[in-house]
Design a protein around this motif. Structure first.
Motif, PDB file in Angstrom:
ATOM      1  N   VAL A 122      76.166  -3.196 -22.591  1.00  0.00           N
ATOM      2  CA  VAL A 122      75.808  -2.672 -21.277  1.00  0.00           C
ATOM      3  C   VAL A 122      76.103  -1.177 -21.212  1.00  0.00           C
ATOM      4  O   VAL A 122      75.284  -0.386 -20.714  1.00  0.00           O
ATOM      5  CB  VAL A 122      76.585  -3.422 -20.171  1.00  0.00           C
ATOM      6  N   ARG A 123      77.260  -0.784 -21.740  1.00  0.00           N
ATOM      7  CA  ARG A 123      77.656   0.620 -21.660  1.00  0.00           C
ATOM      8  C   ARG A 123      76.711   1.522 -22.440  1.00  0.00           C
ATOM      9  O   ARG A 123      76.447   2.661 -22.042  1.00  0.00           O
ATOM     10  CB  ARG A 123      79.087   0.778 -22.172  1.00  0.00           C
ATOM     11  N   GLN A 124      76.182   1.029 -23.558  1.00  0.00           N
ATOM     12  CA  GLN A 124      75.301   1.845 -24.394  1.00  0.00           C
ATOM     13  C   GLN A 124      73.822   1.623 -24.123  1.00  0.00           C
ATOM     14  O   GLN A 124      72.985   2.156 -24.842  1.00  0.00           O
ATOM     15  CB  GLN A 124      75.595   1.563 -25.882  1.00  0.00           C
ATOM     16  N   PHE A 125      73.497   0.836 -23.101  1.00  0.00           N
ATOM     17  CA  PHE A 125      72.092   0.614 -22.754  1.00  0.00           C
ATOM     18  C   PHE A 125      71.496   1.910 -22.221  1.00  0.00           C
ATOM     19  O   PHE A 125      72.058   2.548 -21.327  1.00  0.00           O
ATOM     20  CB  PHE A 125      71.978  -0.490 -21.705  1.00  0.00           C
ATOM     21  N   HIS A 126      70.341   2.309 -22.760  1.00  0.00           N
ATOM     22  CA  HIS A 126      69.713   3.584 -22.387  1.00  0.00           C
ATOM     23  C   HIS A 126      68.602   3.371 -21.360  1.00  0.00           C
ATOM     24  O   HIS A 126      67.855   2.394 -21.414  1.00  0.00           O
ATOM     25  CB  HIS A 126      69.126   4.263 -23.632  1.00  0.00           C
ATOM     26  N   LEU A 127      68.534   4.321 -20.447  1.00  0.00           N
ATOM     27  CA  LEU A 127      67.437   4.333 -19.482  1.00  0.00           C
ATOM     28  C   LEU A 127      67.237   5.756 -18.990  1.00  0.00           C
ATOM     29  O   LEU A 127      68.128   6.592 -19.105  1.00  0.00           O
ATOM     30  CB  LEU A 127      67.723   3.395 -18.310  1.00  0.00           C
ATOM     31  N   GLY A 128      66.038   6.016 -18.458  1.00  0.00           N
ATOM     32  CA  GLY A 128      65.709   7.354 -17.991  1.00  0.00           C
ATOM     33  C   GLY A 128      64.511   7.917 -18.725  1.00  0.00           C
ATOM     34  O   GLY A 128      64.157   7.462 -19.823  1.00  0.00           O
ATOM     35  N   PRO A 129      63.859   8.935 -18.154  1.00  0.00           N
ATOM     36  CA  PRO A 129      62.656   9.519 -18.768  1.00  0.00           C
ATOM     37  C   PRO A 129      62.986  10.326 -20.025  1.00  0.00           C
ATOM     38  O   PRO A 129      63.672  11.353 -19.951  1.00  0.00           O
ATOM     39  CB  PRO A 129      62.092  10.410 -17.648  1.00  0.00           C
ATOM     40  N   ALA A 130      62.478   9.871 -21.166  1.00  0.00           N
ATOM     41  CA  ALA A 130      62.737  10.581 -22.427  1.00  0.00           C
ATOM     42  C   ALA A 130      62.050  11.942 -22.452  1.00  0.00           C
ATOM     43  O   ALA A 130      62.546  12.881 -23.090  1.00  0.00           O
ATOM     44  CB  ALA A 130      62.265   9.727 -23.605  1.00  0.00           C
TER      45      ALA A 130
END
Length: 434
Positions: A56-64
């Protein structure tokens, strides 16, 4: 011509300041409790189901495309903490523009104490890691980790054990913590920025200028201010400077007093107070606790693992800095300032009160965790040890401060009760043993 009498250290503040401080204490007490709950959840989660915690802590999200494809941990540290520092910037400006610290003489004490409370912990960290034979290579990069004070935790503990302590001490701790955080973010910007990209930084200055013009004109429209603030944050992040710096800058440009066309300074609360009322609950109730949830999770590995981790020079340096360095730096600086200015403590206070507050300033949780992660990176042994050092050092500081301040609180509660009896004409002596 005789010189003007020296104002006592920690003299009684104004009634508006005391009322404002009481409001802040109520909100920060709730935030401190939430921070504690989320910290415990993080520790339990990391030690019971460590794999899922890391996923969960290393899950990535957001506009690349905007270089904002960040992990949850990064969003918490870079994004949510910017809200915390925005409120910090608002609080600091209010103290120095409209608070009791608008006088340079009154402001000198908490500023000097904050500097001393940062310098001595940093020095102790360096000494521990220079003198320890097993100090890892590159350990000195974490010198700034034990220099910060956590406002929510410190004020939360103070609200529980210090209900009858003089308001001047509470004002001192609040201002010390706010100045401490500002100095901490300055340290981050200067010493933990590897490379600066000038184009996004210059663009960030333009969006910040547009935000400044809008708030100086007392614009409150969220559809204008929020996009400008987000653009400033994103551009500062892209420049290589830690994005929380944007939060402080945005807070510092918000006006505290009302303009003449809006009724003048006596007409009521200004834009700064309006923003603080809106954003402090989000900061204390969500941003900081969520940051703790994704930063405080350390796999301890049982008693043996805990013992080995706290014996690491990095952890020892952090613990020494928070538990010993903070009170030595703050009390020492305050005493030195008193000697140089020939000022005396207010007649209602004792130096043990100052020591208790200085111990409470050793709770370095939020900003210390942030600096530790920037210094040693994520997922490294040194990074986990420095996190554990922050947790242990903050806990020890809280316990020691609670012991001292709760005892002093009983003394002041007894004095307050005796003064009430005296006001009824029952003849209580004027001198009390403290």
């Amino acid at each position: 011509m005789p010189s003007a009498p020296q104002r006592p250290l920690f003299s009684r503040g104004s009634w508006p300041e005391a009322r404002r401080l009481a409001d802040v204490l109520r909100q920060e007490t709730t935030g401190g409790l939430l921070l504690l709950v989320f910290t415990v959840i993080a520790l339990v989660w990391a030690n019971v189901a460590g794999d899922s915690y890391e996923e969960v802590r290393q899950f990535h999200l957001g506009p690349a495309a905007l270089h904002l494809d960040l992990s949850i941990e990064h969003w918490a540290a870079d994004g949510l903490l910017a809200i915390f520092f925005f409120v910090t910037g608002l609080e600091l400006k209010k103290e120095f523009v409209a608070g009791d610290l608008r006088s340079p003489r009154a402001a000198a004490l908490p500023i000097a104490a904050a500097v001393g409370g940062m310098a001595v912990p940093a020095l102790l960290f360096v000494l521990v890691n220079v003198l320890h034979p097993d100090s890892p290579e590159g350990a000195l990069v974490g010198w700034a980790t034990p220099t910060a004070t956590d406002i929510a935790f410190a004020l939360g503990i103070l609200a529980v054990v210090g209900s009858h302590l003089p308001s001047a001490l509470r004002t001192f701790l609040l201002t010390l913590a706010v100045v401490d955080d500002l100095l901490g973010i300055t340290v981050i910007a200067i010493f933990y920025t590897e490379q600066v990209h000038w184009t996004p930084l210059l663009l960030a200055l333009l969006t910040l200028a547009a935000f400044t013009v809008a708030v100086q004109r007392r614009v409150r429209s969220w559809w204008l201010l929020v996009p400008l603030a987000l653009a400033t944050w994103a551009l500062v992040h892209a420049s290589g400077i830690h994005a929380t710096v944007a939060g402080v800058l945005l807070g510092l440009v918000v006006p505290v007093l009302r303009s003449e066309e809006h009724g003048g300074p006596e007409a009521g609360p200004g834009l700064s107070e309006h923003f603080e009322h809106r954003w402090r609950p989000l900061s204390t109730g969500f941003a900081v606790p969520v940051f703790a949830l994704f930063s405080a999770g350390v796999a301890i590995g049982g008693v043996s693992g805990f013992t080995a981790a706290v014996q690491d020079p990095v952890a020892l340096g952090v613990i020494a800095g928070l538990v010993l360095g903070k009170p030595i730096g703050i009390v020492g600086t305050t005493w030195l300032l008193a000697r140089l200015t020939r000022a005396e403590l207010d007649e209602n206070l004792r130096w043990i009160d100052v020591l208790g507050m200085a111990m409470l300033a050793g709770m370095g949780f939020t900003v210390s965790l942030l600096i530790g992660s920037l210094a040693f990176g994520e997922g490294t042994a040194a990074g986990e040890h420095v996190t554990l050092g922050v947790l242990v050092g903050s806990l020890l500081s809280a316990v020691l401060a609670a012991v001292v301040l709760s005892r002093r609180n009983r003394v002041y509660r007894r004095i307050e009760a005796e003064e009430r009896v005296d006001a009824d004409g029952n003849g209580v002596p004027d001198v009390y043993e403290r």
